[in-house]
Scaffold this motif. Structure first.
Motif, PDB file in Angstrom:
ATOM      1  N   GLY A   1      41.958  42.434  22.958  1.00 56.06           N
ATOM      2  CA  GLY A   1      42.651  43.501  23.677  1.00 56.06           C
ATOM      3  C   GLY A   1      43.891  43.008  24.382  1.00 56.06           C
ATOM      4  O   GLY A   1      43.981  41.853  24.796  1.00 56.06           O
TER       5      GLY A   1
ATOM      6  N   ILE B   1      38.932  47.078  24.519  1.00 56.97           N
ATOM      7  CA  ILE B   1      38.729  46.621  25.902  1.00 56.97           C
ATOM      8  C   ILE B   1      37.517  47.334  26.485  1.00 56.97           C
ATOM      9  O   ILE B   1      37.498  48.552  26.613  1.00 56.97           O
TER      10      ILE B   1
ATOM     11  N   LEU C   1      43.596  48.351  34.895  1.00 56.19           N
ATOM     12  CA  LEU C   1      44.202  47.751  33.707  1.00 56.19           C
ATOM     13  C   LEU C   1      45.592  47.199  34.006  1.00 56.19           C
ATOM     14  O   LEU C   1      45.977  46.160  33.459  1.00 56.19           O
TER      15      LEU C   1
ATOM     16  N   ASP D   1      46.244  43.267  33.608  1.00 60.52           N
ATOM     17  CA  ASP D   1      47.316  42.763  32.743  1.00 60.52           C
ATOM     18  C   ASP D   1      48.248  41.843  33.517  1.00 60.52           C
ATOM     19  O   ASP D   1      48.684  40.800  32.999  1.00 60.52           O
TER      20      ASP D   1
ATOM     21  N   LEU E   1      43.627  40.270  27.756  1.00 61.64           N
ATOM     22  CA  LEU E   1      43.343  41.303  28.752  1.00 61.64           C
ATOM     23  C   LEU E   1      41.854  41.620  28.819  1.00 61.64           C
ATOM     24  O   LEU E   1      41.294  41.846  29.898  1.00 61.64           O
ATOM     25  N   GLY E   2      41.203  41.635  27.648  1.00 64.50           N
ATOM     26  CA  GLY E   2      39.769  41.917  27.621  1.00 64.50           C
ATOM     27  C   GLY E   2      38.955  40.916  28.422  1.00 64.50           C
ATOM     28  O   GLY E   2      37.930  41.265  29.016  1.00 64.50           O
TER      29      GLY E   2
ATOM     30  N   VAL F   1      39.242  41.781  32.213  1.00 62.87           N
ATOM     31  CA  VAL F   1      38.413  42.930  32.573  1.00 62.87           C
ATOM     32  C   VAL F   1      36.935  42.551  32.533  1.00 62.87           C
ATOM     33  O   VAL F   1      36.143  42.973  33.382  1.00 62.87           O
TER      34      VAL F   1
END
Length: 340
Positions: free
Chosen positions: A192, A265, A299, A303, A317-318, A321
């Motif tokens: 992601g 994600i 998000l 990021d 990014l995943g 998170v």
């Protein structure tokens, strides 16, 4: 009667205050995210580039062509994942429901893997349709699998069916990636990220997502009643089957189109609705709009964090998170186990 009206007014005031604060935090986070990067920008430069874009200035070009679509993409997709999760948790009465955990994201990713293997030159608009189709089919399969067990579909069976389907589809996607040498192409969808989001993608996706989120807002009252139980909802005149179908349809649309832009994600739709519920109570007329804002904040901040960990390289990014989502999921799973 007056006491009831006073309580309702107090809840509305509390929600409005939290909503405004969250909106302010989102705007501030977006400006900071646009400012931060390999080339530092002042907030004044960012503001000027947004309201008075000058294509002759390099700083304005960087902001307008690279950072602005990236940050807007993070905000919109974060809102989409969060609202999808809120709807799923409401209509299924499953506090562990989320597009990632229930296998919907994996279905979209598997469909993308198939398209890369057999139709590598698909235009982006067709890829969105493919991703959405994969999300729909995986959702149908999960519900069929959950219902096949004696006793019908329960929140626990739904979670288990989603986990099984997600693992299966992830394995199949990995097999396709290895066999057709697509590992590099599919790495983005696995981990992601919003680095590749461009204006052309936003022009296609943002209207769909915003319309679907507004649709979700309109279902808020009905979702609240369904979340209280079928008996309560039916007695108050709610067609529970229809609301569940509409709610899951909206969730699949939001998850499917978002995966096509930023990858699979997970955990945004799991964590954010619970935070919103803690802040504004169990009324989905408040939970859904607040989830949209908080999902966007999460998000955008995630990021920005992914860019700050090891510059100039970026962390997926995943992963950022998941650092928040996995402990939260384990906490909820433990809590659910105690309540059984």
């Amino acid at each position: 009667m007056r006491k009831l009206q006073a309580t309702s007014s107090m809840k509305l005031f509390s929600f409005s205050l939290i909503f405004i604060i969250s909106l302010f935090v989102l705007v501030a986070a977006m400006f900071l995210a646009i400012s931060y990067g390999a080339k530092e920008m002042t907030l004044g430069t960012v503001w000027t580039a947004v309201i008075d874009y000058n294509p002759k200035l390099t700083a304005h070009q960087i902001i307008h062509e690279l950072r602005l679509p990236r940050v807007i993409g993070a905000a919109v997709m974060g809102a989409a994942f969060a609202v999808a999760g809120a709807l799923m948790q409401g209509v299924t009465r499953n506090p562990l429901a989320d597009a990632g955990i229930l296998g919907i994201n994996s279905g979209a990713t598997f469909a993308v893997a198939l398209s890369f293997a057999f139709f590598p030159n698909l235009p982006y608009s067709a890829l969105i349709v493919v991703s959405f189709t994969g999300a729909v089919l995986s959702t149908l399969f999960i519900f069929m699998l959950g219902r096949s067990a004696p006793g019908g579909l329960t929140p626990l069976r739904l979670t288990l069916a989603g986990a099984v389907v997600a693992a299966l589809l992830h394995s199949l996607s990995s097999g396709i990636a290895i066999y057709y040498n697509l590992a590099q192409d599919l790495a983005f969808w696995y981990a992601g990220g919003v680095a590749g989001v461009k204006w052309v993608q936003l022009q296609l996706l943002v209207p769909v997502i915003l319309i679907t989120i507004v649709w979700a807002f309109m279902m808020g009252r009905s979702v609240s009643l369904v979340s209280l139980g079928d008996d309560v909802a039916i007695n108050l005149g709610v067609n529970t089957k229809r609301i569940r179908l509409l709610g899951m349809t909206a969730s699949v649309i939001l998850a499917g189109v978002s995966v096509s832009a930023v990858g699979a994600i997970g955990f945004v739709g799991l964590v954010i609705p619970h935070i919103a519920r803690k802040l504004v109570g169990v009324d989905y007329r408040f939970i859904i709009p607040l989830s949209a804002l908080l999902g966007a904040v999460l998000l955008v901040v995630a990021d920005m964090g992914a860019r700050m960990v090891n510059p100039p390289r970026e962390l997926a990014l995943g992963i950022m998170v998941a650092l928040v989502g996995v402990p939260f999921f384990l906490y909820l799973a433990r809590k659910e186990r105690r309540s059984l």
